[in-house]
Scaffold this motif. Structure first.
Motif, PDB file in Angstrom:
ATOM      1  N   ARG A  16       0.843  -1.455  -0.002  1.00  0.00           N
ATOM      2  CA  ARG A  16       0.141  -0.090   0.026  1.00  0.00           C
ATOM      3  C   ARG A  16       0.812   1.153   0.053  1.00  0.00           C
ATOM      4  O   ARG A  16       1.650   1.418   0.915  1.00  0.00           O
ATOM      5  CB  ARG A  16      -1.005   0.079   1.204  1.00  0.00           C
ATOM      6  N   GLY A  18       2.253   4.968   0.187  1.00  0.00           N
ATOM      7  CA  GLY A  18       2.055   6.076   1.296  1.00  0.00           C
ATOM      8  C   GLY A  18       2.969   5.711   2.588  1.00  0.00           C
ATOM      9  O   GLY A  18       3.062   6.682   3.522  1.00  0.00           O
ATOM     10  N   ARG A 112      -4.336   3.360  -3.954  1.00  0.00           N
ATOM     11  CA  ARG A 112      -3.295   3.385  -3.147  1.00  0.00           C
ATOM     12  C   ARG A 112      -2.232   2.119  -3.111  1.00  0.00           C
ATOM     13  O   ARG A 112      -1.280   2.064  -2.521  1.00  0.00           O
ATOM     14  CB  ARG A 112      -3.734   3.713  -1.571  1.00  0.00           C
TER      15      ARG A 112
END
Length: 235
Positions: A16, A18, A112
Motif C-alpha cells: 500500500r 504512502g 493506493r
C-alpha cells in the motif's frame, strides 16, 4: 511434473503506497483518516504506530478464527484496535469510534495499492518454465479485490487469504490448506518477506522457502529482489 510456488502478497508482491519508515500501511491509514477528518490535529504516525503492533489475528497465529464468516465480521473484530489507537492519542471515545469506522474504506482505497516492479517479469518467467502460482497471505477479506485491481489475479491458480480460511501463517494449517490445492505437486516452494510467517512457517511443514526483500540472519536462502528467485529455483 507439477511445480508450484506459494507466494506471500503484502511486502512480497504488492504494498500500500504512502507507507514509509514512520509507519506501515495500517499506521498510515490511521493517520490518513485523521488528515481527512481533522487536518492539522498534529497527531503523527509515530504516535499511532505502537497501537498497531498487537491485537490483529496474525499476532496470534496459534488461534484459529474460523468462526468469522464474513468480511464485515472480520472488520468488526479488528475495529476496536483503531478506536483504541485514536483514544490513546487524545480523542474522546465517540470521535474515536467514528474515525475507526472510516478506516476500512481508507485502507482499501484501491488506487493506493501498488505492485513491485519486478513481480510481473518474474511471474511470467516462472509461468513459462512451467511453475504454477499460489498465493497464501495474512490479509484483509478484500485481498482478491486488491489483487485483481493490480492485474495479478490471472497469474494465480489459487488465492488463499487468512481472513477467509481462518488461519494465519505460520500456523501449519494455513500451509496445509495451500498444499491440499496441489495434490499432484512434485516440487513446491514458499516465497515471502517475513522470516517468521513465511520462511519458518513453511520450513515447519517441509516446504523450502526463500526470504525476499527483508534480509534476516537466519535465512538460508535470500533474494534481495524477486529477480533472483528463478535463479534459486533453477538450482
Amino acid at each position: 511434473m507439477m511445480r508450484a510456488v506459494i507466494w506471500d502478497f503484502d511486502g512480497t508482491l504488492g504494498y500500500r503506497g504512502g507507507s514509509d519508515a514512520s509507519g506501515g500501511a495500517w499506521t498510515t491509514s490511521l493517520w490518513e483518516v485523521l488528515q481527512a477528518e481533522v487536518p492539522g490535529c498534529g497527531v503523527t504516525k509515530e504516535q499511532l504506530r505502537p497501537y498497531m503492533r498487537a491485537g490483529f489475528p496474525w499476532h496470534e497465529p496459534d488461534s484459529a478464527h474460523t468462526h468469522v464468516k464474513s468480511a464485515d465480521g472480520w472488520w468488526q473484530m479488528v475495529e476496536p484496535l483503531f478506536t483504541r489507537a485514536y483514544t490513546a492519542v487524545g480523542f474522546d471515545y465517540k470521535r474515536a469510534q467514528r474515525f475507526a469506522s472510516l478506516f476500512r474504506a481508507t485502507y482499501l482505497d484501491l488506487d493506493r495499492w501498488c505492485v513491485y516492479h519486478d513481480v510481473i517479469p518474474v511471474l511470467n518467467v516462472l509461468s513459462s518454465a512451467g511453475w504454477t502460482h499460489i498465493m497464501l497471505s495474512n490479509h484483509v477479506p478484500e485481498l482478491r479485490d486488491i489483487v485483481s485491481h493490480l492485474g495479478l489475479a490471472p497469474y494465480f491458480a489459487e488465492i488463499f487469504n487468512s481472513a477467509e480460511i481462518g488461519y494465519e501463517k505460520p500456523n501449519p494449517r494455513a500451509f496445509q490448506i495451500a498444499l491440499d490445492a496441489l495434490p499432484d505437486v512434485e516440487e513446491v516452494w514458499m516465497v515471502g518477506d517475513s522470516m517468521e510467517a513465511d520462511v519458518t512457517g513453511a520450513l515447519g511443514v517441509g516446504i523450502p522457502a526463500i526470504l525476499v526483500r527483508r534480509e534476516h540472519p537466519d535465512a538460508r536462502l535470500y533474494a534481495e529482489t524477486l529477480l533472483d528467485v528463478p535463479v534459486i529455483l533453477s538450482h
